[in-house]
Motif scaffolding. Sequence first.
Motif, PDB file in Angstrom:
ATOM      1  N   CYS A 130       0.825  -1.215   0.000  1.00 24.61           N
ATOM      2  CA  CYS A 130       0.000   0.000   0.000  1.00 24.61           C
ATOM      3  C   CYS A 130       0.854   1.257   0.000  1.00 24.61           C
ATOM      4  O   CYS A 130       0.533   2.248  -0.672  1.00 24.61           O
ATOM      5  CB  CYS A 130      -0.930  -0.015   1.211  1.00 24.61           C
ATOM      6  SG  CYS A 130      -2.222  -1.273   1.140  1.00 24.61           S
ATOM      7  N   LEU A 131       1.954   1.244   0.747  1.00 22.80           N
ATOM      8  CA  LEU A 131       2.826   2.415   0.762  1.00 22.80           C
ATOM      9  C   LEU A 131       3.510   2.640  -0.577  1.00 22.80           C
ATOM     10  O   LEU A 131       3.806   3.790  -0.949  1.00 22.80           O
ATOM     11  CB  LEU A 131       3.882   2.256   1.862  1.00 22.80           C
ATOM     12  CG  LEU A 131       3.364   2.351   3.308  1.00 22.80           C
ATOM     13  CD1 LEU A 131       4.479   2.047   4.284  1.00 22.80           C
ATOM     14  CD2 LEU A 131       2.766   3.723   3.586  1.00 22.80           C
ATOM     15  N   ILE A 155      -3.794   3.543   5.901  1.00 20.50           N
ATOM     16  CA  ILE A 155      -3.821   2.084   6.047  1.00 20.50           C
ATOM     17  C   ILE A 155      -2.749   1.623   7.028  1.00 20.50           C
ATOM     18  O   ILE A 155      -2.967   0.710   7.834  1.00 20.50           O
ATOM     19  CB  ILE A 155      -3.649   1.415   4.673  1.00 20.50           C
ATOM     20  CG1 ILE A 155      -4.864   1.732   3.785  1.00 20.50           C
ATOM     21  CG2 ILE A 155      -3.470  -0.088   4.807  1.00 20.50           C
ATOM     22  CD1 ILE A 155      -4.754   1.180   2.385  1.00 20.50           C
ATOM     23  N   SER A 156      -1.580   2.256   7.000  1.00 22.43           N
ATOM     24  CA  SER A 156      -0.512   1.899   7.935  1.00 22.43           C
ATOM     25  C   SER A 156      -0.921   2.179   9.376  1.00 22.43           C
ATOM     26  O   SER A 156      -0.655   1.378  10.281  1.00 22.43           O
ATOM     27  CB  SER A 156       0.759   2.661   7.588  1.00 22.43           C
ATOM     28  OG  SER A 156       1.178   2.389   6.260  1.00 22.43           O
ATOM     29  N   ILE A 157      -1.581   3.316   9.593  1.00 21.98           N
ATOM     30  CA  ILE A 157      -2.029   3.652  10.950  1.00 21.98           C
ATOM     31  C   ILE A 157      -3.083   2.656  11.432  1.00 21.98           C
ATOM     32  O   ILE A 157      -3.058   2.203  12.585  1.00 21.98           O
ATOM     33  CB  ILE A 157      -2.573   5.089  10.982  1.00 21.98           C
ATOM     34  CG1 ILE A 157      -1.441   6.089  10.713  1.00 21.98           C
ATOM     35  CG2 ILE A 157      -3.241   5.392  12.322  1.00 21.98           C
ATOM     36  CD1 ILE A 157      -1.906   7.517  10.582  1.00 21.98           C
ATOM     37  N   LEU A 158      -4.014   2.283  10.537  1.00 27.33           N
ATOM     38  CA  LEU A 158      -5.032   1.306  10.916  1.00 27.33           C
ATOM     39  C   LEU A 158      -4.411  -0.053  11.226  1.00 27.33           C
ATOM     40  O   LEU A 158      -4.821  -0.736  12.175  1.00 27.33           O
ATOM     41  CB  LEU A 158      -6.057   1.174   9.784  1.00 27.33           C
ATOM     42  CG  LEU A 158      -6.930   2.410   9.522  1.00 27.33           C
ATOM     43  CD1 LEU A 158      -7.849   2.165   8.326  1.00 27.33           C
ATOM     44  CD2 LEU A 158      -7.745   2.769  10.759  1.00 27.33           C
ATOM     45  N   ALA A 159      -3.417  -0.453  10.432  1.00 22.16           N
ATOM     46  CA  ALA A 159      -2.729  -1.718  10.706  1.00 22.16           C
ATOM     47  C   ALA A 159      -1.997  -1.674  12.041  1.00 22.16           C
ATOM     48  O   ALA A 159      -2.000  -2.648  12.806  1.00 22.16           O
ATOM     49  CB  ALA A 159      -1.760  -2.036   9.568  1.00 22.16           C
ATOM     50  N   LEU A 160      -1.379  -0.526  12.341  1.00 20.57           N
ATOM     51  CA  LEU A 160      -0.686  -0.383  13.627  1.00 20.57           C
ATOM     52  C   LEU A 160      -1.671  -0.456  14.788  1.00 20.57           C
ATOM     53  O   LEU A 160      -1.392  -1.093  15.821  1.00 20.57           O
ATOM     54  CB  LEU A 160       0.076   0.936  13.647  1.00 20.57           C
ATOM     55  CG  LEU A 160       0.846   1.253  14.932  1.00 20.57           C
ATOM     56  CD1 LEU A 160       1.894   0.195  15.204  1.00 20.57           C
ATOM     57  CD2 LEU A 160       1.490   2.633  14.846  1.00 20.57           C
ATOM     58  N   LEU A 161      -2.830   0.180  14.640  1.00 19.68           N
ATOM     59  CA  LEU A 161      -3.847   0.104  15.684  1.00 19.68           C
ATOM     60  C   LEU A 161      -4.333  -1.324  15.879  1.00 19.68           C
ATOM     61  O   LEU A 161      -4.551  -1.773  17.015  1.00 19.68           O
ATOM     62  CB  LEU A 161      -5.018   1.026  15.336  1.00 19.68           C
ATOM     63  CG  LEU A 161      -4.745   2.531  15.410  1.00 19.68           C
ATOM     64  CD1 LEU A 161      -5.964   3.315  14.952  1.00 19.68           C
ATOM     65  CD2 LEU A 161      -4.339   2.941  16.818  1.00 19.68           C
ATOM     66  N   LEU A 162      -4.503  -2.057  14.766  1.00 22.79           N
ATOM     67  CA  LEU A 162      -4.919  -3.455  14.864  1.00 22.79           C
ATOM     68  C   LEU A 162      -3.892  -4.272  15.633  1.00 22.79           C
ATOM     69  O   LEU A 162      -4.243  -5.074  16.512  1.00 22.79           O
ATOM     70  CB  LEU A 162      -5.115  -4.037  13.467  1.00 22.79           C
ATOM     71  CG  LEU A 162      -5.369  -5.555  13.400  1.00 22.79           C
ATOM     72  CD1 LEU A 162      -6.651  -5.919  14.127  1.00 22.79           C
ATOM     73  CD2 LEU A 162      -5.426  -6.026  11.952  1.00 22.79           C
ATOM     74  N   GLU A 221       0.109   8.595  -1.050  1.00 22.94           N
ATOM     75  CA  GLU A 221       0.737   8.683   0.266  1.00 22.94           C
ATOM     76  C   GLU A 221      -0.284   8.790   1.388  1.00 22.94           C
ATOM     77  O   GLU A 221      -0.125   8.166   2.445  1.00 22.94           O
ATOM     78  CB  GLU A 221       1.675   9.882   0.308  1.00 22.94           C
ATOM     79  CG  GLU A 221       2.874   9.769  -0.634  1.00 22.94           C
ATOM     80  CD  GLU A 221       3.796  10.955  -0.521  1.00 22.94           C
ATOM     81  OE1 GLU A 221       3.487  11.872   0.273  1.00 22.94           O
ATOM     82  OE2 GLU A 221       4.839  10.978  -1.208  1.00 22.94           O
ATOM     83  N   VAL A 222      -1.359   9.568   1.163  1.00 19.92           N
ATOM     84  CA  VAL A 222      -2.353   9.756   2.228  1.00 19.92           C
ATOM     85  C   VAL A 222      -3.053   8.447   2.542  1.00 19.92           C
ATOM     86  O   VAL A 222      -3.197   8.042   3.702  1.00 19.92           O
ATOM     87  CB  VAL A 222      -3.364  10.841   1.823  1.00 19.92           C
ATOM     88  CG1 VAL A 222      -4.431  10.992   2.891  1.00 19.92           C
ATOM     89  CG2 VAL A 222      -2.651  12.170   1.598  1.00 19.92           C
TER      90      VAL A 222
END
Length: 275
Positions: free
Chosen positions: A177-178, A189-196, A183-184
């Motif tokens: 995804c990155l 998606i990276s932040i959501l994955a980190l929260l998961l 970029e946005v």
Amino acid sequence: DPQARVIAGVTNTTVFGMGQSIRITGTVKQGAIAFGGDVIVEGTVDGDVAAIGGSVIQREGSRIGGDVIVVGGIYYQGKSLPGRDPQSVTIMYAGYEDQLRHLMREPFSLLHPQLTLAFVGLRLLAILFWFIVSLALTAVMPNTVSRAAARLQLARVRVALIGLLGSIVITVGVIVCLLVLPEVIGALISILALLLVLVATVFGRVVIFAATGQWLQRRFLSRVKSESITLLLGVAFWVVMASLPFVWPIVIAGLLVTSLGLALTARYRISWTKS
């Protein structure tokens, strides 16, 4: 540093200092980086200069054409204006220089922590922290934690395999995804994955603590019927396991993978029974 490696003459490649300081008296066409040591520039470096676990010292009359990056130390320069490119930048994080220097020079010391009062105090704080988190989570969702603990006892290998597969999919998916998406969207998606991962880590660890505490209680304290003591036993056991020399990376990885598997199978309605 009397044991610093001296770089004289003209060097067309990047200069490295692995576990030692480097002192540049000549000309380096590319860059210079030291791991666990200082970079002392007395000549010319056309590229970037970096030090991890050390400092960058630029003497008067020397020149650095690129950026200066310092992690753990400080960027020293003479009283006069340093010989720098006006467009270059300086990135510096000053702190824990001695610890980073020791780690860079003896990387295997990370796997063998020293038994000090600070080390024991941090482990006691970790036991207290996870014990409070476990009490709070089991009080909020007791049925969910109980079902997850029973699922872990019946099919721990299956849960671990699901967590391992999920961690691989999440890691590869975030990287793709990155690289592919804007970029946005990629950052979101990276932040959501980190929260998961964070939520799964907290939930999964509490379940593992509860299941381990129940096993220890049945094995050694069968007469004690306190849920608080059960959680405390499980928390203390895994904190101690995660503090063992050379074993703690495997323990942490196992806890992370199993926690992710428990989170991914939290609403899985299939019958988890042994053959």
